[in-house]
Design an enzyme around this catalytic site. Structure first.
Site, PDB file in Angstrom:
ATOM      1  N   HIS A 240       0.847  -1.209   0.000  1.00  0.00           N
ATOM      2  CA  HIS A 240       0.000   0.000   0.000  1.00  0.00           C
ATOM      3  C   HIS A 240       0.882   1.258   0.000  1.00  0.00           C
ATOM      4  O   HIS A 240       0.602   2.226  -0.729  1.00  0.00           O
ATOM      5  CB  HIS A 240      -0.864   0.058   1.269  1.00  0.00           C
ATOM      6  CG  HIS A 240      -1.881  -1.036   1.402  1.00  0.00           C
ATOM      7  ND1 HIS A 240      -2.037  -1.761   2.554  1.00  0.00           N
ATOM      8  CD2 HIS A 240      -2.816  -1.519   0.539  1.00  0.00           C
ATOM      9  CE1 HIS A 240      -3.030  -2.633   2.402  1.00  0.00           C
ATOM     10  NE2 HIS A 240      -3.513  -2.515   1.192  1.00  0.00           N
TER      11      HIS A 240
ATOM     12  N   ARG B 100      -2.136  -6.004  -8.605  1.00  0.00           N
ATOM     13  CA  ARG B 100      -1.045  -6.962  -8.417  1.00  0.00           C
ATOM     14  C   ARG B 100      -1.035  -7.991  -9.537  1.00  0.00           C
ATOM     15  O   ARG B 100      -0.224  -7.965 -10.417  1.00  0.00           O
ATOM     16  CB  ARG B 100      -1.173  -7.658  -7.063  1.00  0.00           C
ATOM     17  CG  ARG B 100      -0.827  -6.756  -5.897  1.00  0.00           C
ATOM     18  CD  ARG B 100      -1.473  -7.204  -4.623  1.00  0.00           C
ATOM     19  NE  ARG B 100      -2.905  -6.999  -4.677  1.00  0.00           N
ATOM     20  CZ  ARG B 100      -3.717  -7.190  -3.652  1.00  0.00           C
ATOM     21  NH1 ARG B 100      -3.241  -7.615  -2.499  1.00  0.00           N
ATOM     22  NH2 ARG B 100      -5.004  -6.963  -3.776  1.00  0.00           N
TER      23      ARG B 100
HETATM   24  P1  ADP Z   1      -9.510  -4.227  -0.385  1.00  0.00           P
HETATM   25  O1  ADP Z   1      -9.591  -3.142  -1.397  1.00  0.00           O
HETATM   26  O2  ADP Z   1      -9.833  -5.586  -0.943  1.00  0.00           O
HETATM   27  O3  ADP Z   1     -10.193  -3.942   0.896  1.00  0.00           O
HETATM   28  P2  ADP Z   1      -6.949  -3.500   0.625  1.00  0.00           P
HETATM   29  O4  ADP Z   1      -7.498  -2.572   1.578  1.00  0.00           O
HETATM   30  O5  ADP Z   1      -5.880  -4.420   1.109  1.00  0.00           O
HETATM   31  O6  ADP Z   1      -7.971  -4.431  -0.044  1.00  0.00           O
HETATM   32  O7  ADP Z   1      -6.344  -2.741  -0.618  1.00  0.00           O
HETATM   33  C1  ADP Z   1      -6.597  -1.399  -0.927  1.00  0.00           C
HETATM   34  C2  ADP Z   1      -5.930  -1.109  -2.242  1.00  0.00           C
HETATM   35  O8  ADP Z   1      -4.547  -1.421  -2.155  1.00  0.00           O
HETATM   36  C3  ADP Z   1      -6.462  -1.940  -3.411  1.00  0.00           C
HETATM   37  O9  ADP Z   1      -6.406  -1.145  -4.568  1.00  0.00           O
HETATM   38  C4  ADP Z   1      -5.469  -3.063  -3.527  1.00  0.00           C
HETATM   39  O10 ADP Z   1      -5.402  -3.573  -4.833  1.00  0.00           O
HETATM   40  C5  ADP Z   1      -4.198  -2.344  -3.169  1.00  0.00           C
HETATM   41  N1  ADP Z   1      -3.183  -3.268  -2.691  1.00  0.00           N
HETATM   42  C6  ADP Z   1      -3.311  -4.213  -1.749  1.00  0.00           C
HETATM   43  N2  ADP Z   1      -2.175  -4.913  -1.596  1.00  0.00           N
HETATM   44  C7  ADP Z   1      -1.296  -4.391  -2.484  1.00  0.00           C
HETATM   45  C8  ADP Z   1       0.062  -4.697  -2.846  1.00  0.00           C
HETATM   46  N3  ADP Z   1       0.735  -5.698  -2.288  1.00  0.00           N
HETATM   47  N4  ADP Z   1       0.629  -3.940  -3.777  1.00  0.00           N
HETATM   48  C9  ADP Z   1      -0.057  -2.957  -4.372  1.00  0.00           C
HETATM   49  N5  ADP Z   1      -1.321  -2.622  -4.106  1.00  0.00           N
HETATM   50  C10 ADP Z   1      -1.942  -3.336  -3.177  1.00  0.00           C
END
Ligand code: ADP
Length: 159
Positions: free
Chosen positions: A17, A90
């Protein structure tokens, strides 16, 4: 002022993130993390804990804001004077869901752009579920999360 929002669950925030936020923040005047309050999900961290971990983990990026939201992400974007939504991509498996969501968001409000960025390859397999599972089972996740998140995870699981 050109503002972008970065919506997600962030349960908890990890280096994937932060990698996306660091690079996207360079392209806009303000990048606002927005933590989605989703009553159907049972997160490990409360909204307040997630907001505080994001704030602590992104102190090095000057133009970051942190907030929470419920409802439609395009409505939040409009109400907060943002012009775009950033999402991380990803694997190909992310694409289908993100594509559907981007199409619906475009239908709901064509003025809000959906932007996507791929992370540094070392974070391509990283997600919050894996982060929690590793710590829960006694593994070391410190290479993939900020130290405040590592400490918060260790205390949640009382390792
Ligand atoms: P969700 O959107 O399913 O609740 P998250 O809060 O983990 O999941 O993710 C928020 C955003 O961050 C999404 O756009 C997700 O694709 C992105 N994200 C999550 N993990 C990664 C990563 N390892 N690398 C890049 N972006 C990520």
């Amino acid at each position: 002022m050109r503002k972008i929002i970065y919506p997600g669950t962030f349960d908890p925030i990890h280096n994937g993130h932060i990698d996306i936020a660091t690079r996207a923040a360079k392209l806009f005047d303000v990048l606002e993390f927005v933590v989605a309050i989703n009553v159907e999900k049972e997160p490990l961290f409360t909204v307040e804990e997630r907001l505080s971990l994001i704030t602590d983990s992104t102190k090095h990026i000057k133009n970051i804001k942190v907030n929470q939201f419920t409802g439609l992400v395009v409505d939040y974007a409009k109400d907060s004077d943002s012009i775009a939504i950033i999402r991380g991509l990803r694997h190909v498996s992310d694409f289908e869901f993100e594509f559907q969501m981007a199409m619906m968001n475009f239908h709901l409000n064509p003025d809000i752009a959906s932007l996507f960025m791929m992370p540094d390859e070392k974070y391509i397999h990283l997600n919050s579920t894996v982060v929690k599972d590793v710590v829960k089972n006694g593994g070391d996740i410190s290479a993939f999360v900020p130290s405040c998140v590592n400490e918060a995870l260790l205390s949640k699981y009382s390792v």
